[in-house]
Design a protein around this motif. Structure first.
Motif, PDB file in Angstrom:
ATOM      1  N   VAL A 171       0.855  -1.183   0.000  1.00 45.55           N
ATOM      2  CA  VAL A 171       0.000   0.000   0.000  1.00 45.55           C
ATOM      3  C   VAL A 171       0.890   1.231   0.000  1.00 45.55           C
ATOM      4  N   ARG A 172       0.866   1.963  -1.094  1.00 42.06           N
ATOM      5  CA  ARG A 172       1.595   3.226  -1.217  1.00 42.06           C
ATOM      6  C   ARG A 172       0.662   4.225  -1.876  1.00 42.06           C
ATOM      7  N   LEU A 173       0.416   5.320  -1.219  1.00 40.81           N
ATOM      8  CA  LEU A 173      -0.561   6.288  -1.695  1.00 40.81           C
ATOM      9  C   LEU A 173       0.091   7.247  -2.684  1.00 40.81           C
ATOM     10  N   HIS A 174      -0.452   7.299  -3.889  1.00 47.17           N
ATOM     11  CA  HIS A 174       0.116   8.139  -4.934  1.00 47.17           C
ATOM     12  C   HIS A 174      -0.286   9.598  -4.728  1.00 47.17           C
ATOM     13  N   ASN A 175       0.640  10.488  -5.001  1.00 52.13           N
ATOM     14  CA  ASN A 175       0.377  11.913  -4.803  1.00 52.13           C
ATOM     15  C   ASN A 175      -0.691  12.440  -5.754  1.00 52.13           C
ATOM     16  N   ASN A 176      -0.732  11.922  -6.960  1.00 53.74           N
ATOM     17  CA  ASN A 176      -1.656  12.452  -7.962  1.00 53.74           C
ATOM     18  C   ASN A 176      -3.073  11.922  -7.821  1.00 53.74           C
ATOM     19  N   GLY A 177      -3.224  10.814  -7.143  1.00 55.93           N
ATOM     20  CA  GLY A 177      -4.561  10.261  -6.970  1.00 55.93           C
ATOM     21  C   GLY A 177      -4.516   8.797  -6.600  1.00 55.93           C
ATOM     22  N   ASP A 178      -5.440   8.367  -5.740  1.00 51.08           N
ATOM     23  CA  ASP A 178      -5.462   6.973  -5.310  1.00 51.08           C
ATOM     24  C   ASP A 178      -6.746   6.726  -4.531  1.00 51.08           C
ATOM     25  N   GLU A 179      -6.844   5.497  -3.990  1.00 47.18           N
ATOM     26  CA  GLU A 179      -7.993   5.100  -3.195  1.00 47.18           C
ATOM     27  C   GLU A 179      -7.505   4.586  -1.841  1.00 47.18           C
ATOM     28  N   VAL A 180      -8.321   4.818  -0.821  1.00 44.18           N
ATOM     29  CA  VAL A 180      -8.122   4.180   0.476  1.00 44.18           C
ATOM     30  C   VAL A 180      -9.443   3.504   0.801  1.00 44.18           C
ATOM     31  N   ILE A 181      -9.434   2.164   0.788  1.00 46.44           N
ATOM     32  CA  ILE A 181     -10.678   1.394   0.939  1.00 46.44           C
ATOM     33  C   ILE A 181     -10.562   0.519   2.184  1.00 46.44           C
ATOM     34  N   LEU A 182     -11.488   0.689   3.106  1.00 51.29           N
ATOM     35  CA  LEU A 182     -11.525  -0.094   4.337  1.00 51.29           C
ATOM     36  C   LEU A 182     -12.582  -1.185   4.186  1.00 51.29           C
ATOM     37  N   LYS A 183     -12.157  -2.464   4.415  1.00 49.27           N
ATOM     38  CA  LYS A 183     -13.061  -3.606   4.296  1.00 49.27           C
ATOM     39  C   LYS A 183     -13.094  -4.377   5.608  1.00 49.27           C
ATOM     40  N   ASP A 184     -14.229  -5.004   5.898  1.00 44.15           N
ATOM     41  CA  ASP A 184     -14.314  -5.840   7.100  1.00 44.15           C
ATOM     42  C   ASP A 184     -13.720  -7.219   6.817  1.00 44.15           C
ATOM     43  N   ASP A 185     -13.791  -8.120   7.810  1.00 45.99           N
ATOM     44  CA  ASP A 185     -13.137  -9.425   7.669  1.00 45.99           C
ATOM     45  C   ASP A 185     -13.840 -10.334   6.677  1.00 45.99           C
ATOM     46  N   LYS A 186     -15.016  -9.920   6.192  1.00 45.32           N
ATOM     47  CA  LYS A 186     -15.720 -10.723   5.182  1.00 45.32           C
ATOM     48  C   LYS A 186     -15.610 -10.091   3.801  1.00 45.32           C
ATOM     49  N   GLY A 187     -14.844  -9.029   3.698  1.00 38.69           N
ATOM     50  CA  GLY A 187     -14.642  -8.384   2.402  1.00 38.69           C
ATOM     51  C   GLY A 187     -15.642  -7.297   2.092  1.00 38.69           C
ATOM     52  N   GLY A 188     -16.557  -7.017   3.031  1.00 37.20           N
ATOM     53  CA  GLY A 188     -17.534  -5.960   2.801  1.00 37.20           C
ATOM     54  C   GLY A 188     -16.892  -4.585   2.928  1.00 37.20           C
ATOM     55  N   ILE A 189     -17.268  -3.677   2.052  1.00 36.10           N
ATOM     56  CA  ILE A 189     -16.701  -2.325   2.065  1.00 36.10           C
ATOM     57  C   ILE A 189     -17.328  -1.514   3.197  1.00 36.10           C
ATOM     58  N   ILE A 190     -16.474  -0.995   4.074  1.00 35.64           N
ATOM     59  CA  ILE A 190     -16.923  -0.193   5.210  1.00 35.64           C
ATOM     60  C   ILE A 190     -16.841   1.282   4.898  1.00 35.64           C
ATOM     61  N   ASP A 191     -15.727   1.727   4.331  1.00 36.31           N
ATOM     62  CA  ASP A 191     -15.560   3.141   3.994  1.00 36.31           C
ATOM     63  C   ASP A 191     -14.560   3.277   2.861  1.00 36.31           C
ATOM     64  N   VAL A 192     -14.724   4.338   2.085  1.00 32.89           N
ATOM     65  CA  VAL A 192     -13.885   4.576   0.915  1.00 32.89           C
ATOM     66  C   VAL A 192     -13.544   6.063   0.854  1.00 32.89           C
ATOM     67  N   VAL A 193     -12.307   6.364   0.509  1.00 30.38           N
ATOM     68  CA  VAL A 193     -11.884   7.738   0.218  1.00 30.38           C
ATOM     69  C   VAL A 193     -11.198   7.725  -1.141  1.00 30.38           C
ATOM     70  N   ILE A 194     -11.645   8.609  -2.039  1.00 31.32           N
ATOM     71  CA  ILE A 194     -11.098   8.692  -3.391  1.00 31.32           C
ATOM     72  C   ILE A 194     -10.594  10.120  -3.593  1.00 31.32           C
ATOM     73  N   TYR A 195      -9.373  10.274  -4.079  1.00 34.09           N
ATOM     74  CA  TYR A 195      -8.853  11.624  -4.262  1.00 34.09           C
ATOM     75  C   TYR A 195      -8.050  11.716  -5.561  1.00 34.09           C
ATOM     76  N   GLY A 196      -7.823  12.970  -5.967  1.00 36.02           N
ATOM     77  CA  GLY A 196      -6.970  13.233  -7.132  1.00 36.02           C
ATOM     78  C   GLY A 196      -7.540  12.694  -8.426  1.00 36.02           C
ATOM     79  N   ASN A 197      -6.693  11.987  -9.196  1.00 34.33           N
ATOM     80  CA  ASN A 197      -7.108  11.511 -10.517  1.00 34.33           C
ATOM     81  C   ASN A 197      -7.576  10.055 -10.503  1.00 34.33           C
ATOM     82  N   SER A 198      -7.969   9.551  -9.337  1.00 31.02           N
ATOM     83  CA  SER A 198      -8.453   8.174  -9.254  1.00 31.02           C
ATOM     84  C   SER A 198      -9.661   7.970 -10.165  1.00 31.02           C
TER      85      SER A 198
END
Length: 851
Positions: free
Chosen positions: A155-182
């Motif tokens: 996991v390395r966050l790109h300066n120009n744009g990327d995603e940070v996705i938090l998932k629970d232990d079953k793979g369900g998406i809990i929260d997402v942050v999208i920035y830049g040119n993602s």
């Protein structure tokens, strides 16, 4: 032609196109007040100063730091997650991914109710930046901090744009942050990404001012905390102090500069028994220094925090004062910024002006501790406001702020040092031959306002920049929005426009104008001797709004001559004569968003009444302000012997009426009057000067350079056969006679489309395809029985302007009418030369008959 000429032409083409178009159509950190004077309160980590209210929601990503100051960039990255619920949540096996790598929480991981976890790529680099130990490390193993499991990739966050996705232990998406040119378009996020930010900026989730909870709409809107066009950005690692209101029965002392500020500060220092913690932008007053040295001789703990890079630099007076305090056993530190040495100041300027005394009293001022701000002799000095608040909770709050900023472990907190290896004596002693100038300045101010101690009930709300000064429902804007009768504002300056706000409006000024729209009496008093142009712009803007909307809204300069004041350095607001802001916060965006500033909002009728009296004294003092000279002239591009009308009717006088208008036309001729005419007998540039004088003798001048050109009589015509047969194709030409340096063409052709129809437009024989841009059909409009075609062209840098007579365009038509039909072909337009000046032209039409 030169390239710069083409730039001029491109610029003017926009204007020409417009013309042509017109032709056509809470939690508070506390400490033991009885602690020993040498053991200052131990601060909690700054992120704990502001705990949002609980919610029934889910774990949220609340901070992302992806474009860092640290060399190597990735090392200082971090992600912060938060549990906003009222229950502990087991996050064993939960994962974070940027769609390139996956990291997993260990089996024992939990996040308590209301708590946050920091996940750092490099725990050591994180500590160097944040001065905290992270909870987990996920990129390298730099110390004993628990590691996340690297499940896949990195996991390395790109300066120009990327995603940070938090998932629970079953793979369900809990929260997402999208920035830049993602380009992410999956679950957990709606709409475009958050705008990217600059190095050294933390991306933060907004806390709703009303609910006290984190915003959670799964969109970029969650990350916008104020009405700006960019995400709210927090420089690393600024404080997060909450907006709090302290209600108490007790005493405060109100005072103003220059009347009583020195007396009150000296008295407060002289009565200190344990500690004096002072944070001030500039300290140049040797007599206040004397009182601090006396306090040190009484074994009072004295700490002074100063700005390391004030405008125009640190003067030897301040170095001398710092050396005297340090040599007497006090401590002096400077907040500095030195990017070349990887020292990044938390704030643009440490511009606050406050002090705490003995952990029980707080002094807040608009003034620096200088000879003008806190003068020894009160016949001279700046207008400023100050207050001493005797309350333990308020003082606890400000002491927390002081030590958050003071903390020696922060790179930008630099101790007074003699002969430092890097800085020499920049933050140390003055030159050995320095002699302090102890001259006590005097003036003619009558100092009518003594200080006053008020006993009663108070609501006191600290205001900090950047923490709370821009809140929309509380703090300064909320205070102004609550006004029912009056808003009185006295400021050093007010910037009308803020670069990152919607419509570039200053939100403080906008709230004040809106108060007048609700029926409040709004008065704005500004200083005439500093940032004068910005203040004039603001005064003109306010007056225009007031005149256009019929509002009880006024803005003007304080009359420093009549009052005897040096200037108004104030940063104050009074609402309904009962609520007052005393602060260091100038009304510009940098002060509110980037500086460390401090102030208090005090609700108390007696306190509000005191400052109202001071304000009205300043407002009502004789104020014969100079008029403002301004004029227009028509035509805008005159030629020799052409009559030019000069109009000064938009000149204004803030405090009276303009009695006289004097003109100097720059050719030896003069005139008087509001509207006059003049002509020039020869071509050239002439400086026209207007001087206006008001009813009290104040004068102001302005000047413009007028260019008188040489008139070029030219004819533009269209040549066609007088008669054509039904169905016949025929050619017409657009011609120009007697032109000089022709470089811009724009014309409109109108004809009866039921008689003839245009089939083609080509360059004329005298237009070089390689040297001129191709003819462009700007617009074709057809009406029943009529058609309009617009075309334009201009000379390229390699092209040659046209002189003399020329064929400009060839037009191909077909006769579509019946025998006996006739069409008039009208031509109108604009010509220009390479100096981007219009050429006088006579436009001629033509008639075609069908036989």
């Amino acid at each position: 032609m030169k390239n710069k000429t083409v730039c001029k032409i491109l610029t003017v083409l926009i204007a020409l196109a417009i013309i042509a178009s017109g032709i056509a159509v809470s939690a508070n950190t506390t400490y033991n007040i009885d602690s020993e004077k040498d053991n200052y309160p131990q601060m909690q980590p700054f992120e704990n100063h502001f705990k949002p209210n609980p919610t029934l929601g889910h774990i949220l990503i609340i901070e992302v730091y992806y474009d860092t100051y640290v060399k190597g960039d990735t090392n200082a990255e971090f992600i912060r997650i938060h549990n906003p619920t009222e229950s502990t949540i087991n996050i064993s096996g939960w994962q974070i991914t940027d769609r390139e790598g996956v990291i997993t929480f260990p089996e024992w991981a939990n996040i308590s109710a209301g708590d946050s976890l920091y996940l750092a790529y490099n725990a050591t680099a994180f500590y160097e930046e944040i001065l905290l130990k992270p909870d987990f490390e996920y990129g390298v193993n730099s110390d004993s901090v628990p590691n996340m499991t690297k499940t896949h990739g990195r996991v390395r966050l790109h300066n120009n744009g990327d995603e940070v996705i938090l998932k629970d232990d079953k793979g369900g998406i809990i929260d997402v942050v999208i920035y830049g040119n993602s380009d992410y378009t999956g679950a957990g996020w709606i709409g475009p990404p958050i705008k990217d930010v600059k190095p050294g900026i933390i991306l933060e989730r907004n806390i709703n001012e009303t609910t006290g909870q984190y915003e959670d709409a799964d969109s970029a809107a969650d990350w916008i905390t104020r009405p700006i066009e960019d995400v709210w950005r927090l420089h690393l690692p600024q404080s997060h102090f909450p907006y709090m209101t302290f209600n108490f029965n007790g005493t405060v002392t109100v005072f103003t500069s220059p009347d009583s500020s020195f007396k009150e500060l000296a008295n407060a220092i002289d009565n200190a028994k344990e500690s004096i913690y002072l944070n001030v932008y500039q300290f140049y007053n040797f007599y206040l220094m004397d009182h601090l040295l006396d306090a040190l001789n009484r074994s009072v703990n004295v700490k002074v925090f100063l700005e390391g890079y004030p405008v125009n630099g640190i003067e030897n007076d301040e170095r001398y004062i710092a050396a005297q305090i340090a040599n007497a056993g006090g401590e002096v530190r400077f907040m500095i910024d030195d990017k070349a040495r990887s020292i990044h100041g938390r704030y643009r300027y440490n511009h606050a002006k406050y002090a705490t005394i003995d952990n029980k009293s707080t002094i807040v001022m608009s003034e620096n501790w200088k000879n003008t701000g806190v003068p020894v002799n009160n016949t001279f000095g700046n207008r400023g406001w100050g207050i001493i608040i005797n309350n333990l909770n308020v003082t606890s709050y400000f002491t927390d702020v002081f030590f958050e900023d003071w903390k020696p472990e922060s790179k930008d907190s630099f101790s007074f040092t003699t002969n430092d290896t890097n800085y020499g004596n920049k933050y140390g002693c003055p030159p050995p031959d320095f002699e302090p100038n102890r001259t006590i300045l005097t003036g003619n101010y009558t100092h009518p306002f003594d200080s006053k101690t008020i006993i009663g009930e108070f609501n006191v709300s600290p205001v900090l920049s950047p923490d709370t000064s821009l809140l929309q429902t509380k703090s300064i804007i909320g205070m102004i929005n609550s006004a029912e009768e009056s808003v009185y504002i006295e400021q050093l300056y007010i910037y009308k426009d803020w670069w990152s706000y919607a419509d570039t409006k200053n939100p403080f000024l906008d709230a004040s104008i809106n108060a007048s729209r609700r029926g409040c009496d709004v008065r704005i008093l500004l200083n005439p001797t500093y940032t004068c142009k910005q203040n004039w712009d603001t005064i003109d803007y306010v007056r225009d709004v007031a005149a256009n909307e019929g509002l009880n809204l006024e803005a003007k300069f304080i009359d420093i001559d009549s009052t005897g004041l040096n200037k108004t350095h104030n940063k104050g607001v009074i609402v309904d004569s009962s609520t007052v802001l005393i602060s260091s916060i100038n009304w510009n965006e940098n002060s509110a968003r980037n500086n460390r500033e401090a102030g208090v909002i005090v609700e108390n009728d007696a306190a509000g009444g005191y400052y109202t009296d001071v304000f009205l004294y300043d407002w009502n003092s004789s104020n014969n302000q100079s008029p403002i000279a301004s004029f227009t002239h028509s035509p805008s591009n005159p030629v020799v012997n052409q009559t030019i009308t000069f109009n000064a009717s938009n000149s204004t006088d803030p405090g009276g009426t303009i009695e006289n208008y004097e003109w100097d036309f720059g050719d030896g001729e003069k005139a008087e009057g509001e509207i006059v005419t003049h002509s020039y007998s020869s071509a050239g540039n002439y400086t026209v000067k207007l001087t206006v004088t008001d009813n009290e003798g104040a004068a102001n001048s302005t000047a413009q350079v007028i260019h008188a050109g040489v008139a070029v009589a030219t004819t533009v015509s269209i040549k066609t056969p007088s008669e054509v047969s039904e169905g016949e194709n025929f050619m017409a030409t657009v011609n120009v006679d007697n032109v000089t340096d022709l470089a811009i063409l724009m014309f409109r052709l109108t004809f009866n489309s039921s008689v003839i129809r245009l089939t083609n437009v080509e360059e004329g024989s005298d237009i070089s395809t390689s040297g001129w841009s191709s003819w462009n059909i700007v617009q074709t409009v057809r009406y029943p029985g009529a058609e309009t075609v617009k075309v334009f062209a201009f000379s390229d840098p390699s092209g040659s302007p046209i002189n003399g007579d020329a064929e400009l365009a060839r037009l191909e038509f077909i006769a579509v009418g019946k025998a006996g039909n006739r069409s008039v072909i009208d031509i109108q337009g604009i010509l220009g030369n390479s100096a981007v000046e219009p050429i006088e032209a006579i436009w001629v039409g033509s008639k075609v008959a069908v036989i």
